[in-house]
Design an enzyme around this catalytic site. Structure first.
Site, PDB file in Angstrom:
ATOM      1  CD  GLU A 135     -24.913  35.539 -17.779  1.00  0.00           C
ATOM      2  OE1 GLU A 135     -25.556  35.412 -16.721  1.00  0.00           O
ATOM      3  OE2 GLU A 135     -24.215  36.515 -18.018  1.00  0.00           O
ATOM      4  N   PRO A 136     -26.483  29.699 -19.117  1.00  0.00           N
ATOM      5  CG  PRO A 136     -26.659  27.934 -20.632  1.00  0.00           C
ATOM      6  CD  PRO A 136     -26.308  29.399 -20.546  1.00  0.00           C
ATOM      7  N   GLY A 137     -26.132  27.379 -16.422  1.00  0.00           N
ATOM      8  CA  GLY A 137     -25.189  26.554 -15.689  1.00  0.00           C
ATOM      9  C   GLY A 137     -25.835  25.193 -15.489  1.00  0.00           C
ATOM     10  CB  CYS A 155     -20.834  16.593  13.427  1.00  0.00           C
ATOM     11  SG  CYS A 155     -21.042  15.901  15.017  1.00  0.00           S
TER      12      CYS A 155
HETATM   13  N1  LLP Z   1     -25.833  33.942 -14.539  1.00  0.00           N
HETATM   14  C1  LLP Z   1     -25.858  34.561 -13.348  1.00  0.00           C
HETATM   15  C2  LLP Z   1     -25.608  35.996 -13.293  1.00  0.00           C
HETATM   16  C3  LLP Z   1     -26.133  33.834 -12.168  1.00  0.00           C
HETATM   17  O1  LLP Z   1     -26.186  34.466 -10.999  1.00  0.00           O
HETATM   18  C4  LLP Z   1     -26.343  32.443 -12.256  1.00  0.00           C
HETATM   19  C5  LLP Z   1     -26.591  31.651 -11.051  1.00  0.00           C
HETATM   20  C6  LLP Z   1     -26.289  31.834 -13.526  1.00  0.00           C
HETATM   21  C7  LLP Z   1     -26.037  32.621 -14.644  1.00  0.00           C
HETATM   22  C8  LLP Z   1     -26.497  30.356 -13.738  1.00  0.00           C
HETATM   23  O2  LLP Z   1     -27.729  29.948 -13.268  1.00  0.00           O
HETATM   24  P1  LLP Z   1     -28.264  28.467 -13.607  1.00  0.00           P
HETATM   25  O3  LLP Z   1     -28.510  28.400 -15.104  1.00  0.00           O
HETATM   26  O4  LLP Z   1     -27.244  27.516 -13.175  1.00  0.00           O
HETATM   27  O5  LLP Z   1     -29.520  28.350 -12.813  1.00  0.00           O
HETATM   28  N2  LLP Z   1     -26.398  27.024  -5.758  1.00  0.00           N
HETATM   29  C9  LLP Z   1     -27.756  27.174  -6.237  1.00  0.00           C
HETATM   30  C10 LLP Z   1     -27.816  27.964  -7.524  1.00  0.00           C
HETATM   31  C11 LLP Z   1     -27.228  29.363  -7.410  1.00  0.00           C
HETATM   32  C12 LLP Z   1     -27.205  30.060  -8.724  1.00  0.00           C
HETATM   33  C13 LLP Z   1     -26.635  31.431  -8.625  1.00  0.00           C
HETATM   34  N3  LLP Z   1     -26.542  32.118  -9.866  1.00  0.00           N
HETATM   35  C14 LLP Z   1     -28.377  25.789  -6.399  1.00  0.00           C
HETATM   36  O6  LLP Z   1     -27.717  24.794  -6.103  1.00  0.00           O
HETATM   37  O7  LLP Z   1     -29.543  25.686  -6.778  1.00  0.00           O
END
Ligand code: LLP
Length: 410
Positions: free
Chosen positions: A271-273, A340
């Site tokens: 599940e990469p974002g 601000c």
């Molecule tokens: N799967 C689950 C269940 C998650 O909670 C998350 C991220 C992902 C996948 C994707 O994670 P990634 O591959 O993108 O690291 N706003 C924060 C990141 C919060 C991520 C929360 N969960 C930032 O800007 O670093």
């Protein structure tokens, strides 16, 4: 960001000059490279090719339709955390059979919608949620597919705000609770056990926690097998870090291969974002003032923490570049936005070749958790987004206007 290059004296994304984009679409402006999105996806896919995973793109990183569409067209599924993200994934054309729904507080409406659309699974985060889900499924006389999110006792090194494991975390359940949940779910005719889910944290660079998770997941699946509970997939989450360090995918892929070899039919999900979209994006912002009267020199820019929250919220350091090269003496600046709030900074003590008002700065690696975390704070309309492909640039979200800010007021 490999799709950013200096051509002559100006930075380009692929073959498009960033100064001309800023001129045309104004600033602050998010610019993404399509080639980078494709490259990152293929890079991840090939790293895990010996046990090909279903890659469920985590929409929270960037839910713009056109970006999600790129991944959908390459075969990706989606990981969503709200009814809005679920609808967006469906709108993009992702098959419900490739959608996972995580989150500790899914509402009744969100659950009903997910059940109705027959999504691949709900990543269930508590026993309480499992029971609520069953009740709703029974009322709807439809079966709900579930995967239990296990909070393994593993420490992933990252910012405290992006740790999602450990006793203090609100996410998932411990292994003991998870076993009880699987046994309970097995006895329900309204629940279908699909998988096991874990996610260790975000912006993780070390492969060690992933190796530990693979080992613990294997042991857990064995415990389930002893109870005659079988799974369709194991979902190892996302979290792969982006920055100067590089994550060792081959080590992680090898660990998954080894851990799950006794179950050749078990599907693997990732599940990469961030990994898929961060490097593809740059935030363009124009210098409004060079404020030099006090002890420090400030570059005041036209993007603020409402446009890009990561530096203010996590102390994240994103490289900043001057879009047009000038041979001038380097000086030290703090780069601040117009919002601000004293936290509204992009960088401190940054050495730049004495920029002037009107010149452009680019905030790099801004494709993930950039626009998606932006807000209208200070009653500022949100930025526009552009997707570059080769020589062409397409507006994929128009800039908001004052009319957008007041549209919902009653
Ligand atoms: N799967 C689950 C269940 C998650 O909670 C998350 C991220 C992902 C996948 C994707 O994670 P990634 O591959 O993108 O690291 N706003 C924060 C990141 C919060 C991520 C929360 N969960 C930032 O800007 O670093």
């Amino acid at each position: 960001m490999s799709f950013l290059s200096l051509q002559g004296k100006t930075f380009c994304v692929e073959k498009v000059n960033l100064a001309s984009l800023a001129q045309k679409f104004k600033t602050p402006l998010y610019v993404y490279s399509k080639a980078s999105l494709i490259d990152q996806y293929l890079n991840l896919k090939s790293s895990f090719s010996r046990r090909p995973p279903l890659i469920c793109y985590a929409l929270k990183a960037n839910s713009n339709f056109s970006l999600c569409r790129v991944f959908k067209e390459m075969g990706a599924g989606a990981e969503v955390v709200s009814g809005g993200e679920l609808r967006q994934a469906l709108r993009v054309g992702v098959s419900p059979s490739k959608i996972l729904f995580s989150g500790v507080g899914k509402t009744r409406d969100e659950i009903c919608f997910g059940i109705k659309r027959k999504i691949l699974a709900f990543n269930v985060e508590s026993f309480e949620e499992l029971k609520a889900l069953e009740k709703i499924a029974a009322q709807m006389r439809l079966r709900a597919s579930v995967s239990v999110r296990i909070n393994f006792p593993i420490k992933a090194k990252t910012h405290p705000h992006t740790v999602t494991s450990g006793d203090l975390s609100k996410f998932g359940v411990n292994e003991k609770e998870a076993l009880l949940m699987y046994e309970w779910a097995r006895n329900s005719k309204w629940l279908k056990i699909m998988g096991l889910h874990c996610h260790l944290g975000s912006q993780v660079f070390s492969s060690k926690p992933y190796l530990q998770a693979a080992h613990l997941a294997k042991n857990f699946i064995r415990q389930l097998a002893m109870r005659k509970i079988s799974l369709s997939f194991v979902d190892m989450g996302g979290g792969f870090g982006v920055g100067d360090e590089k994550i060792d995918f081959s080590g992680i892929a090898g660990a998954y291969l080894k851990a799950f070899k006794e179950w050749p039919a078990l599907g693997l999900i990732l599940e990469p974002g961030r990994f898929l979209v961060a490097e593809s994006g740059i935030l363009l912002t124009r210098i409004v003032h060079v404020k030099a009267g006090g002890k420090r020199k400030f570059l005041i820019v036209d993007a603020g923490m409402n446009d890009f929250l990561r530096p203010a919220l996590y102390g994240a350091r994103h490289p900043l570049v001057l879009i047009e090269r000038k041979s001038r003496k380097e000086e030290i600046f703090d780069v601040a936005g117009p919002v601000c709030e004293s936290a509204d900074f992009f960088a401190r003590d940054l050495s730049l070749s004495a920029p002037k008002p009107g010149e452009l700065l680019g905030v790099l690696n801004a494709g993930a958790y950039g626009f998606s975390m932006s807000s209208q704070y200070n009653f500022r309309p949100r930025a526009a987004e552009v997707l570059v492909q080769g020589k062409t640039a397409r507006l994929i979200r128009r800039r908001e206007t004052f009319a957008d800010l007041i549209r919902s007021e009653a």
